[in-house]
Design a protein around this motif. Sequence first.
Motif, PDB file in Angstrom:
ATOM      1  N   LYS A 138       0.809  -1.219   0.000  1.00 25.63           N
ATOM      2  CA  LYS A 138       0.000   0.000   0.000  1.00 25.63           C
ATOM      3  C   LYS A 138       0.849   1.277   0.000  1.00 25.63           C
ATOM      4  O   LYS A 138       0.324   2.379   0.014  1.00 25.63           O
ATOM      5  N   THR A 139       2.166   1.122  -0.032  1.00 23.81           N
ATOM      6  CA  THR A 139       3.029   2.301  -0.053  1.00 23.81           C
ATOM      7  C   THR A 139       3.278   2.732  -1.501  1.00 23.81           C
ATOM      8  O   THR A 139       3.001   1.988  -2.429  1.00 23.81           O
ATOM      9  N   ASN A 140       3.796   3.927  -1.655  1.00 29.18           N
ATOM     10  CA  ASN A 140       4.083   4.442  -2.990  1.00 29.18           C
ATOM     11  C   ASN A 140       5.597   4.603  -3.136  1.00 29.18           C
ATOM     12  O   ASN A 140       6.128   5.691  -3.034  1.00 29.18           O
ATOM     13  N   ALA A 141       6.277   3.481  -3.374  1.00 31.06           N
ATOM     14  CA  ALA A 141       7.737   3.493  -3.474  1.00 31.06           C
ATOM     15  C   ALA A 141       8.173   3.509  -4.929  1.00 31.06           C
ATOM     16  O   ALA A 141       9.009   2.740  -5.352  1.00 31.06           O
ATOM     17  N   ARG A 142       7.572   4.379  -5.720  1.00 25.16           N
ATOM     18  CA  ARG A 142       7.895   4.413  -7.146  1.00 25.16           C
ATOM     19  C   ARG A 142       8.998   5.396  -7.486  1.00 25.16           C
ATOM     20  O   ARG A 142       9.794   5.150  -8.373  1.00 25.16           O
ATOM     21  N   THR A 143       9.049   6.521  -6.786  1.00 26.88           N
ATOM     22  CA  THR A 143      10.048   7.530  -7.128  1.00 26.88           C
ATOM     23  C   THR A 143      11.377   7.283  -6.430  1.00 26.88           C
ATOM     24  O   THR A 143      12.427   7.473  -7.016  1.00 26.88           O
ATOM     25  N   GLU A 144      11.337   6.874  -5.177  1.00 26.43           N
ATOM     26  CA  GLU A 144      12.573   6.560  -4.476  1.00 26.43           C
ATOM     27  C   GLU A 144      12.340   5.406  -3.510  1.00 26.43           C
ATOM     28  O   GLU A 144      11.201   5.074  -3.193  1.00 26.43           O
ATOM     29  N   ALA A 145      13.415   4.812  -3.058  1.00 25.76           N
ATOM     30  CA  ALA A 145      13.328   3.628  -2.195  1.00 25.76           C
ATOM     31  C   ALA A 145      12.717   3.983  -0.841  1.00 25.76           C
ATOM     32  O   ALA A 145      12.901   5.078  -0.320  1.00 25.76           O
ATOM     33  N   GLU A 146      11.991   3.023  -0.304  1.00 26.15           N
ATOM     34  CA  GLU A 146      11.411   3.130   1.032  1.00 26.15           C
ATOM     35  C   GLU A 146      12.074   2.088   1.925  1.00 26.15           C
ATOM     36  O   GLU A 146      12.649   1.113   1.441  1.00 26.15           O
ATOM     37  N   ILE A 147      11.947   2.278   3.238  1.00 28.45           N
ATOM     38  CA  ILE A 147      12.565   1.371   4.202  1.00 28.45           C
ATOM     39  C   ILE A 147      11.500   0.886   5.167  1.00 28.45           C
ATOM     40  O   ILE A 147      10.655   1.665   5.612  1.00 28.45           O
ATOM     41  N   ALA A 148      11.544  -0.412   5.487  1.00 28.95           N
ATOM     42  CA  ALA A 148      10.622  -0.970   6.469  1.00 28.95           C
ATOM     43  C   ALA A 148      11.381  -1.956   7.352  1.00 28.95           C
ATOM     44  O   ALA A 148      12.385  -2.539   6.938  1.00 28.95           O
ATOM     45  N   MET A 149      10.896  -2.133   8.568  1.00 28.43           N
ATOM     46  CA  MET A 149      11.451  -3.126   9.488  1.00 28.43           C
ATOM     47  C   MET A 149      10.464  -4.278   9.515  1.00 28.43           C
ATOM     48  O   MET A 149       9.319  -4.115   9.943  1.00 28.43           O
ATOM     49  N   ILE A 150      10.863  -5.436   9.020  1.00 26.95           N
ATOM     50  CA  ILE A 150       9.978  -6.596   8.940  1.00 26.95           C
ATOM     51  C   ILE A 150      10.689  -7.792   9.549  1.00 26.95           C
ATOM     52  O   ILE A 150      11.774  -8.169   9.111  1.00 26.95           O
ATOM     53  N   GLU A 151      10.075  -8.384  10.580  1.00 23.66           N
ATOM     54  CA  GLU A 151      10.626  -9.557  11.274  1.00 23.66           C
ATOM     55  C   GLU A 151      12.078  -9.322  11.691  1.00 23.66           C
ATOM     56  O   GLU A 151      12.954 -10.149  11.463  1.00 23.66           O
ATOM     57  N   ASN A 152      12.344  -8.169  12.289  1.00 24.33           N
ATOM     58  CA  ASN A 152      13.682  -7.781  12.748  1.00 24.33           C
ATOM     59  C   ASN A 152      14.708  -7.731  11.626  1.00 24.33           C
ATOM     60  O   ASN A 152      15.892  -8.010  11.836  1.00 24.33           O
ATOM     61  N   ASN A 153      14.270  -7.393  10.437  1.00 25.21           N
ATOM     62  CA  ASN A 153      15.151  -7.203   9.296  1.00 25.21           C
ATOM     63  C   ASN A 153      14.856  -5.852   8.669  1.00 25.21           C
ATOM     64  O   ASN A 153      13.706  -5.422   8.628  1.00 25.21           O
ATOM     65  N   VAL A 154      15.900  -5.205   8.182  1.00 29.55           N
ATOM     66  CA  VAL A 154      15.723  -3.959   7.437  1.00 29.55           C
ATOM     67  C   VAL A 154      15.444  -4.351   5.990  1.00 29.55           C
ATOM     68  O   VAL A 154      16.224  -5.079   5.372  1.00 29.55           O
ATOM     69  N   VAL A 155      14.314  -3.894   5.465  1.00 28.42           N
ATOM     70  CA  VAL A 155      13.951  -4.178   4.082  1.00 28.42           C
ATOM     71  C   VAL A 155      13.853  -2.851   3.340  1.00 28.42           C
ATOM     72  O   VAL A 155      13.099  -1.966   3.732  1.00 28.42           O
ATOM     73  N   VAL A 156      14.650  -2.722   2.294  1.00 30.21           N
ATOM     74  CA  VAL A 156      14.626  -1.542   1.443  1.00 30.21           C
ATOM     75  C   VAL A 156      13.951  -1.977   0.151  1.00 30.21           C
ATOM     76  O   VAL A 156      14.275  -3.035  -0.393  1.00 30.21           O
ATOM     77  N   TYR A 157      12.997  -1.179  -0.328  1.00 25.79           N
ATOM     78  CA  TYR A 157      12.226  -1.628  -1.483  1.00 25.79           C
ATOM     79  C   TYR A 157      11.862  -0.474  -2.406  1.00 25.79           C
ATOM     80  O   TYR A 157      11.857   0.688  -2.013  1.00 25.79           O
ATOM     81  N   LYS A 158      11.582  -0.872  -3.648  1.00 22.23           N
ATOM     82  CA  LYS A 158      11.188   0.099  -4.661  1.00 22.23           C
ATOM     83  C   LYS A 158      10.333  -0.623  -5.690  1.00 22.23           C
ATOM     84  O   LYS A 158      10.575  -1.790  -5.999  1.00 22.23           O
ATOM     85  N   PHE A 159       9.331   0.076  -6.227  1.00 21.91           N
ATOM     86  CA  PHE A 159       8.453  -0.486  -7.249  1.00 21.91           C
ATOM     87  C   PHE A 159       8.788   0.158  -8.590  1.00 21.91           C
ATOM     88  O   PHE A 159       8.867   1.380  -8.686  1.00 21.91           O
ATOM     89  N   VAL A 160       9.005  -0.661  -9.593  1.00 26.61           N
ATOM     90  CA  VAL A 160       9.277  -0.167 -10.940  1.00 26.61           C
ATOM     91  C   VAL A 160       8.276  -0.837 -11.865  1.00 26.61           C
ATOM     92  O   VAL A 160       8.281  -2.060 -12.011  1.00 26.61           O
ATOM     93  N   GLN A 161       7.416  -0.044 -12.467  1.00 26.29           N
ATOM     94  CA  GLN A 161       6.318  -0.522 -13.304  1.00 26.29           C
ATOM     95  C   GLN A 161       5.559  -1.619 -12.554  1.00 26.29           C
ATOM     96  O   GLN A 161       5.010  -1.349 -11.512  1.00 26.29           O
TER      97      GLN A 161
END
Length: 177
Positions: A48-71
């Motif tokens: 539900k996030t809008n990670a299209r222009t630049e990367a976003e960061i989330a903490m999931i299950e005690n892990n740092v997850v960096v993500y981005k959506f392209v098309q």
Amino acid sequence: MELCPSVKNVLLLDSEGNRVAAKYYCDDWPTNSAKEAFEKAVFTKTQKTNARTEAEIAMIENNVVVYKFVQSLHFFVTGGEDENELILATVLQGFCDAVGLLLRGHVDRREALENLDLILMCLDEIVDGGIILETDPNVIAGKVASQSVDAGGPLSEQTISQALATAREHLTRSLLN
């Protein structure tokens, strides 16, 4: 204490959360079902996030997850909870840009699946055993493209005469065995 930054996994999911490509570099997820559950958790938390222009960061299950959506593809890089987000974001950006270069800007599920060999080679050039090797997308794409040409390239990029020659070689090898 680890001295060099490391990556736990790199995921490439489609817009519905299905795996397109994934590489795991640690034993935090020992079974395929554990890996699928982690991928589902990552997708559910980030969709539900809008990670299209630049990367976003989330903490999931005690892990740092960096993500981005392209098309229609979702790119994820996971590191430990103490990992530097900027380094993970650099790996992510290198992966996204290299895939964009290799797929000639057509970054969608169908193109990714048709060129899965290039994407997996791309991952191999970026990370090896969790250790970050390269983050420059031009260098990564260049190495992958040169390996692809050396291997004869995918059949879809060969001319008919090249494809017939390749088929003739395979037939000759199979008859000689």
